[in-house]
Design a protein around this motif. Structure first.
Motif, PDB file in Angstrom:
ATOM      1  N   TYR A   1       0.819  -1.206   0.000  1.00 26.74           N
ATOM      2  CA  TYR A   1       0.000   0.000   0.000  1.00 26.74           C
ATOM      3  C   TYR A   1       0.856   1.260   0.000  1.00 26.74           C
ATOM      4  O   TYR A   1       0.359   2.357  -0.285  1.00 26.74           O
ATOM      5  N   ASP A   2       2.127   1.119   0.309  1.00 28.01           N
ATOM      6  CA  ASP A   2       3.022   2.270   0.439  1.00 28.01           C
ATOM      7  C   ASP A   2       3.570   2.722  -0.917  1.00 28.01           C
ATOM      8  O   ASP A   2       3.558   3.903  -1.246  1.00 28.01           O
TER       9      ASP A   2
ATOM     10  N   PRO B   1      -6.947  -3.490   4.444  1.00 24.22           N
ATOM     11  CA  PRO B   1      -6.475  -4.693   5.154  1.00 24.22           C
ATOM     12  C   PRO B   1      -7.578  -5.693   5.467  1.00 24.22           C
ATOM     13  O   PRO B   1      -7.316  -6.893   5.597  1.00 24.22           O
TER      14      PRO B   1
ATOM     15  N   THR C   1       1.951  -0.781   5.132  1.00 25.10           N
ATOM     16  CA  THR C   1       0.944   0.235   5.359  1.00 25.10           C
ATOM     17  C   THR C   1       1.171   1.447   4.455  1.00 25.10           C
ATOM     18  O   THR C   1       2.307   1.802   4.134  1.00 25.10           O
ATOM     19  N   SER C   2       0.084   2.043   4.081  1.00 23.70           N
ATOM     20  CA  SER C   2       0.148   3.236   3.231  1.00 23.70           C
ATOM     21  C   SER C   2       0.939   4.350   3.914  1.00 23.70           C
ATOM     22  O   SER C   2       0.820   4.580   5.128  1.00 23.70           O
TER      23      SER C   2
ATOM     24  N   ALA D   1       3.980   4.523   4.718  1.00 27.02           N
ATOM     25  CA  ALA D   1       4.920   4.086   5.745  1.00 27.02           C
ATOM     26  C   ALA D   1       6.318   4.643   5.512  1.00 27.02           C
ATOM     27  O   ALA D   1       7.013   5.048   6.464  1.00 27.02           O
TER      28      ALA D   1
ATOM     29  N   GLY E   1       3.216  -0.313  13.102  1.00 27.17           N
ATOM     30  CA  GLY E   1       2.228  -0.009  12.085  1.00 27.17           C
ATOM     31  C   GLY E   1       2.777   0.042  10.682  1.00 27.17           C
ATOM     32  O   GLY E   1       2.078   0.486   9.766  1.00 27.17           O
TER      33      GLY E   1
ATOM     34  N   THR F   1       2.656  -5.738   8.360  1.00 24.42           N
ATOM     35  CA  THR F   1       1.782  -6.666   9.088  1.00 24.42           C
ATOM     36  C   THR F   1       1.654  -7.958   8.314  1.00 24.42           C
ATOM     37  O   THR F   1       1.565  -7.945   7.076  1.00 24.42           O
TER      38      THR F   1
END
Length: 511
Positions: free
Chosen positions: A68-69, A103, A122-123, A125, A146, A149
């Motif tokens: 997502y990053d 997620p 994660t977006s 990040a 965070g 994951t």
């Protein structure tokens, strides 16, 4: 010490091993022993070969990866996976974020067993990490947990996913951290705030892999869910079948009751026994769950599933004993146990392709049903598992009922043969003993009786024959009774009318 001194008859009248009459038997013994040795080795070595091939098939474990990053951290994961990819490492399958917009959708993919696990970044990040290295409020609020994951379901082969999935993804996360430092370290160092401890902590340890475990299964008893639990149920049904057969043979029910009544009562007895046995098994699992997050409804459903599995195995073993010759029953039992256990010892992704025949075995189906129950629907394979179980149940009921008629048929034939043989033996015995017990000499077997009229007339007493049982007649009846008891004790079933495994009961029929 010479044992012949205590057992003198043990060595009497024994031919030499080199005797020509013994040679054919010796060769036949060696051939039979070799054949059985090879068969047993094939059956038991299947389990060993399965475990030896595990590491080379770990690449069949597929893991979803979503970035997502779209920045440096995702690139670090790709770089680390390129270095670690091998047959002993899970396959990382990258999919675009558009297919899994959040997620929650990733958790759904793992729950629906599209993938064994998932890893996502994660977006934003990478930008948050760059800001944290610079210090200030961004460093103070930076959340290491965070960034990255993994999502997995530990209830699905817990010991396997611990090593093949969880440990490998943690190793991939550590390798990605090293790759990130090497690739972006020169760009980060100029912006590093060395006076801020939070910034230094973010630079030295940029992230900690978070874990979303759909069903944590950490209790020690988890090791036996797909091994000892299944084996004990199978062995339990075998010994219970032996006692049921002993009950029917001891009370001679196959020759005294109608077959349809025997079949009904037999199914009622087996259903009650497996009902209680599955309750005890489920209770043992729950007694040692140690904080496992399962509730009362799952206890009841687990109980019902194990009841179905136990009863169909009773029927399968009963069918073996009905339609197979007794010498093949132990081999069939071993084959059944080993085949069922190897079908669930490891997931098929870690096994050679021919082990997928286990899809047709009830143990593989019941284990998938149990995983679905324990993880609250996160193993949706009921569409094939339940039909497999019910097919065994229905076919087993039919063949077992037909087997009752088969056993009753041959039991009646055997009873007629035994009665004729016993009658012939008794007749021969009576003819043999008759000269001893009955003679024509006067006074033997007779009683003198003098009536009142004879006494008044002064006449001699008259003889009366056969009015009371004599002592020789009682001895003859005792011999006949003993002969009948011996005939009953020697009534061993033949291979065609055998009732299968039969164990003596601790109580005896009262005469």
């Amino acid at each position: 010490m010479k044992l012949g001194k205590f057992y003198p008859r043990a060595r009497q009248q024994r031919p030499s091993i080199h005797d020509p009459a013994v040679r054919p038997r010796r060769l036949a013994l060696l051939k039979a022993a070799t054949s059985n040795l090879l068969l047993l080795q094939f059956l038991f070595l299947r389990t060993l070969l399965l475990s030896l091939r595990q590491t080379g098939h770990i690449h069949n474990i597929n893991v979803l990866f979503v970035d997502y990053d779209g920045g440096a951290i995702g690139n670090a994961v790709r770089s680390a996976y390129t270095q670690m990819a091998s047959t002993g490492f899970p396959t990382l399958v990258e999919r675009p974020a558009l297919l899994y917009p959040d997620p929650t959708s990733i958790r759904g993919a793992v729950c629906d067993i599209d993938y064994w696990a998932a890893l996502y970044v994660t977006s934003n990040a990478s930008n948050l990490l760059s800001a944290a290295v610079a210090g200030g409020s961004a460093a103070a609020s930076y959340n290491k947990s965070g960034v990255m994951t993994m999502v997995w379901n530990e209830a699905r082969y817990p010991t396997v996913v611990d090593s093949a999935v969880s440990d490998n993804l943690k190793a991939l996360s550590e390798a990605a951290r090293v790759a990130y430092t090497q690739a972006d370290g020169k760009q980060i160092i100029p912006t590093l705030n060395t006076s801020d401890s939070a910034a230094l902590a973010a630079f030295s340890n940029p992230w900690v892999l978070s874990s979303v475990n759909l069903q944590a299964t950490t209790q020690g008893s988890r090791l036996i869910y797909n091994t000892l639990t299944i084996i004990l149920i199978l062995i339990q049904e075998f010994f219970f079948l032996g006692y049921v057969n002993g009950l029917y043979q001891q009370f001679q029910l196959y020759t005294s009751l109608h077959p349809h009544r025997i079949a009904i009562v037999r199914q009622m007895i087996s259903g009650t026994y497996t009902f209680i046995g599955s309750l005890c098994t489920t209770g043992a699992i729950w007694a040692f769950r140690h904080g496992w997050n399962v509730g009362g409804s799952q206890f009841v459903i687990t109980w019902m599933a194990l009841w179905l599995f136990a009863h169909l195995n009773f029927l399968v073993l009963d069918v073996f004993t009905i339609w197979l010759s007794p010498p093949y029953v132990p081999m069939a039992l071993i084959f059944w146990i080993v085949s069922n256990v190897t079908s669930i010892l490891l997931p098929f992704e870690l096994s050679p392709a021919f082990y997928r025949v286990g899809y047709a075995l009830p143990a593989h189906s019941i284990f998938n049903v149990l995983v679905d129950i324990w993880s609250r629907g996160c193993n949706p394979q009921l569409y094939y598992a339940l039909p497999v179980l019910f097919v065994y149940e229905v076919v087993g009921l039919i063949l077992s009922t037909v087997g009752v008629y088969r056993r009753s048929h041959y039991a009646m034939i055997k009873q007629d043969v035994d009665e004729k043989a016993m009658q012939a033996r008794i007749e021969a015995l009576v003819l043999e003993q008759q000269p001893q017990f009955h003679t024509d000499e006067p006074g033997q077997g007779e009683e003198l009786e003098t009536s009142e009229s004879d006494q008044e007339a002064g006449g001699a007493p008259r003889q009366r024959r056969g009015t009371t049982a004599t002592q020789p007649d009682e001895e003859l009846m005792e011999i006949i009774r003993r002969e009948m008891s011996r005939s009953k004790a020697e009534g061993v079933p033949t291979s065609r009318d055998s009732t299968g495994p039969c164990f003596n009961l601790p109580f005896k029929e009262k005469e």
